[in-house]
Design an enzyme around this catalytic site. Structure first.
Site, PDB file in Angstrom:
ATOM      1  N   SER A 285      -0.070   9.568 -10.451  1.00 42.85           N
ATOM      2  CA  SER A 285      -0.844   8.315 -10.453  1.00 42.85           C
ATOM      3  C   SER A 285      -2.342   8.519 -10.589  1.00 42.85           C
ATOM      4  O   SER A 285      -3.129   8.111  -9.719  1.00 42.85           O
ATOM      5  CB  SER A 285      -0.537   7.544  -9.185  1.00 42.85           C
ATOM      6  OG  SER A 285       0.847   7.499  -9.000  1.00 42.85           O
TER       7      SER A 285
ATOM      8  N   ARG B  43      -9.514  12.622 -15.377  1.00 49.75           N
ATOM      9  CA  ARG B  43     -10.324  12.901 -14.184  1.00 49.75           C
ATOM     10  C   ARG B  43      -9.513  12.520 -12.963  1.00 49.75           C
ATOM     11  O   ARG B  43      -8.578  11.739 -13.054  1.00 49.75           O
ATOM     12  CB  ARG B  43     -11.644  12.115 -14.199  1.00 49.75           C
ATOM     13  CG  ARG B  43     -11.540  10.632 -13.928  1.00 49.75           C
ATOM     14  CD  ARG B  43     -12.904   9.963 -14.017  1.00 49.75           C
ATOM     15  NE  ARG B  43     -13.439  10.036 -15.356  1.00 49.75           N
ATOM     16  CZ  ARG B  43     -13.160   9.135 -16.307  1.00 49.75           C
ATOM     17  NH1 ARG B  43     -12.376   8.114 -16.052  1.00 49.75           N
ATOM     18  NH2 ARG B  43     -13.660   9.260 -17.520  1.00 49.75           N
TER      19      ARG B  43
ATOM     20  N   ASP C 159       2.153   5.473 -12.095  1.00 47.75           N
ATOM     21  CA  ASP C 159       2.902   4.636 -11.142  1.00 47.75           C
ATOM     22  C   ASP C 159       3.015   3.173 -11.599  1.00 47.75           C
ATOM     23  O   ASP C 159       3.995   2.491 -11.291  1.00 47.75           O
ATOM     24  CB  ASP C 159       2.309   4.717  -9.722  1.00 47.75           C
ATOM     25  CG  ASP C 159       0.814   4.474  -9.660  1.00 47.75           C
ATOM     26  OD1 ASP C 159       0.182   4.333 -10.722  1.00 47.75           O
ATOM     27  OD2 ASP C 159       0.266   4.427  -8.539  1.00 47.75           O
TER      28      ASP C 159
HETATM   29  C1  BGC Z   1      -5.453   5.829 -10.853  1.00 45.12           C
HETATM   30  C2  BGC Z   1      -4.295   5.202 -11.596  1.00 45.12           C
HETATM   31  C3  BGC Z   1      -3.239   4.733 -10.623  1.00 45.12           C
HETATM   32  C4  BGC Z   1      -3.861   3.850  -9.554  1.00 45.12           C
HETATM   33  C5  BGC Z   1      -2.865   3.350  -8.531  1.00 45.12           C
HETATM   34  C6  BGC Z   1      -5.953   4.918  -9.748  1.00 45.12           C
HETATM   35  O1  BGC Z   1      -6.937   5.551  -9.002  1.00 45.12           O
HETATM   36  O2  BGC Z   1      -6.509   6.094 -11.742  1.00 45.12           O
HETATM   37  O3  BGC Z   1      -3.743   6.099 -12.526  1.00 45.12           O
HETATM   38  O4  BGC Z   1      -2.261   4.021 -11.320  1.00 45.12           O
HETATM   39  O5  BGC Z   1      -4.887   4.559  -8.881  1.00 45.12           O
HETATM   40  O6  BGC Z   1      -2.225   4.372  -7.873  1.00 45.12           O
END
Ligand code: BGC
Length: 496
Positions: free
Chosen positions: A160, A175, A214
């Site tokens: 995620s 990142r 996610d």
């Molecule tokens: C991330 C996402 C993720 C979201 C929720 C963010 O900080 O960049 O990729 O889907 O958090 O978990």
């Protein structure tokens, strides 16, 4: 002037300043219109060929193709492995899809050890070998005999964080967000890293076949579980359109027409069209909406959190105003500032005397805010206990009343801003107009949207105040997609 008068004057001063602050946290209907229009503009820009090809420095909305081109309808069957690295936990699960919109799941969850979240000195190998060891433990517990018999296991990995996806089972980290800062992972292929560590442990029959965000998992799991798509049997005409997370972080994905994803080379799009593929799920990475702060409301606390305390300054500025990781941090920064201005907690003469936890970035959990938000006890006793327990911070009744007003202003701003990408995607995709009586479903997961009291109501309120209006809001259904990431990545693994 008596002591009483003096104290009253001080309290009045605090109330006046909190009045001003709650105003600063307000998101007006005009602001909602402005933000939704800008979000749509940024989505279109993100789908087009990029001016700045370097993804790590590109400040726009990433709009990442997920390589997921179809959606499940609930009849899928099978048992698959899923691993899930999200905000603070790692899970390994095996998911059994029963083919009737239901599933069952075995899972093992662990908190990410603090040492892996240190700002320096952590390597990819340390993180992924930890994940592989946890996976090995899970396999030993549930599938020891199958492993020894050499049975093949397909694993879907929910990761995620912003990943530049290059196929369904490969992608490089753009990142880190949400606290990790492991330098050598940036730019590396996530599946290779994890598979490498799995192989080192001798589990070569566990193959990572899908890498998913996610939000994509949540979307697919919502489509699988939702029984509404067949209007002939249910009478509902309701289309799953968005999968999103409002938890430690925030993000969303949606189904886009492949012909509009013009940053994908024409030849590839033509090939997909020949294969009958018309749509692809796009991971917007909306946490990075308006990193240039052209339209997002900004207080001095937001600037401090981003620049002084966050691990990814200058990026994910929308997330820093919305998600669970930051709601408590915003309140903490406000309280420390009010104290510095001599308006609150006057028993502590200097900042250094404040309770240690109040001085520590990210120590004030959004769960504490959720208790304060709905406290209606006499003298706000619950708030008093909650602050004592979490921060060792004693408060007066007046201080608690003002803190509650601040909490409500911060959470309302978060929920109102959360409505922006939802409205923008619904408008951009035109889903409300696609079918006669058409309505839309949004599959959500995450601690804030699931547990923060009133959060969903506040989002709906903002949807009605914004460009969707009351009629659009009425046709929009925000549903909780439980266990989205586990089921979703299993679904991806199934079709990989
Ligand atoms: C991330 C996402 C993720 C979201 C929720 C963010 O900080 O960049 O990729 O889907 O958090 O978990």
């Amino acid at each position: 002037m008596s002591f009483e008068d003096l104290h009253k004057a001080n309290e009045q001063q605090l109330t006046t300043v909190v009045d001003q602050l709650t105003k600063e946290f307000e998101v007006t209907p005009e602001k909602l219109d402005e933000l939704v229009a800008y979000f749509i503009e940024q989505m279109e820009k993100g789908l087009a060929p990029q001016e700045n090809e370097d993804k790590s420095t590109n400040r726009g909305l990433p709009m990442i193709p997920s390589y997921v081109t179809g959606t499940p309808n609930g009849t899928e069957k099978g048992t698959l492995l899923a691993a899930d690295l999200g905000g603070t936990n790692f899970r390994t699960c095996s998911v059994t899809l029963n083919g009737d919109h239901t599933f069952s799941m075995e899972q093992m969850k662990s908190k990410i050890p603090d040492e892996l979240l240190e700002p320096t000195g952590v390597t990819s190998e340390m993180l992924f070998s930890y994940l592989a060891r946890r996976t090995q433990l899970f396999m030993k517990k549930y599938y020891e005999a199958d492993m020894q018999a050499g049975k093949e296991f397909k694993l879907g990995f929910t990761f995620s964080y912003p990943v530049d996806q290059t196929s369904l089972n490969s992608g490089t980290l753009i990142r880190w967000t949400k606290g990790f800062s492991i330098q050598d992972t940036v730019g590396a292929d996530i599946v290779e890293l994890f598979q490498g560590e799995i192989d080192k442990l001798g589990m070569k029959n566990v193959r990572i076949v899908a890498l998913t965000n996610d939000t994509v998992g949540t979307f697919l799991s919502h489509c699988y579980c939702s029984d509404n798509t067949d209007s002939m049997t249910t009478g509902e005409i309701s289309e799953p359109v968005i999968g999103c997370i409002f938890g430690t972080g925030t993000n969303g994905c949606y189904k886009e027409e492949i012909s509009k994803i013009t940053k994908i080379p024409q030849a590839t799009r033509d090939k997909w069209a020949d294969e009958g593929k018309t749509h692809m799920v796009i991971n917007t990475e909306w946490g990075s909406f308006d990193n240039d702060l052209k339209h997002l409301p900004t207080t001095k606390y937001d600037v401090d959190i981003d620049q002084k305390f966050s691990s990814n300054p200058g990026f994910h500025l929308f997330e820093k105003r919305v998600s669970g990781m930051y709601m408590g941090e915003v309140l903490r920064n406000v309280l420390v500032d009010l104290h510095a201005r001599g308006l609150i907690f006057n028993q502590y003469r200097t900042a250094a005397q404040l309770p240690h936890r109040l001085q520590t970035p990210f120590e004030l959990d959004s769960e504490v805010l959720s208790h304060i938000e709905i406290d209606d006890s006499t003298g706000l006793r619950e708030t008093e206990l909650s602050l004592l327990q979490s921060l060792r911070l004693p408060t007066s009744p007046t201080e608690r009343r003002e803190i509650q007003r601040l909490v409500r202003a911060i959470s309302r701003r978060s929920a109102y801003l959360s409505s922006v990408p939802l409205a923008a995607i619904i408008i951009k995709t035109g889903t409300l107009e696609m079918r006669y009586h058409g309505e839309v479903e949004i599959g959500c997961d995450g601690s804030v949207v699931e547990y923060y009291p009133g959060f969903r109501s506040m989002i709906r309120h903002a949807l009605a105040l914004g460009p969707l209006g009351a009629e659009g809001e009425r046709k929009t259904h925000i549903k909780i997609a439980k266990d989205g990431s586990g089921v979703g990545s299993a679904l991806c693994a199934l079709v990989a």
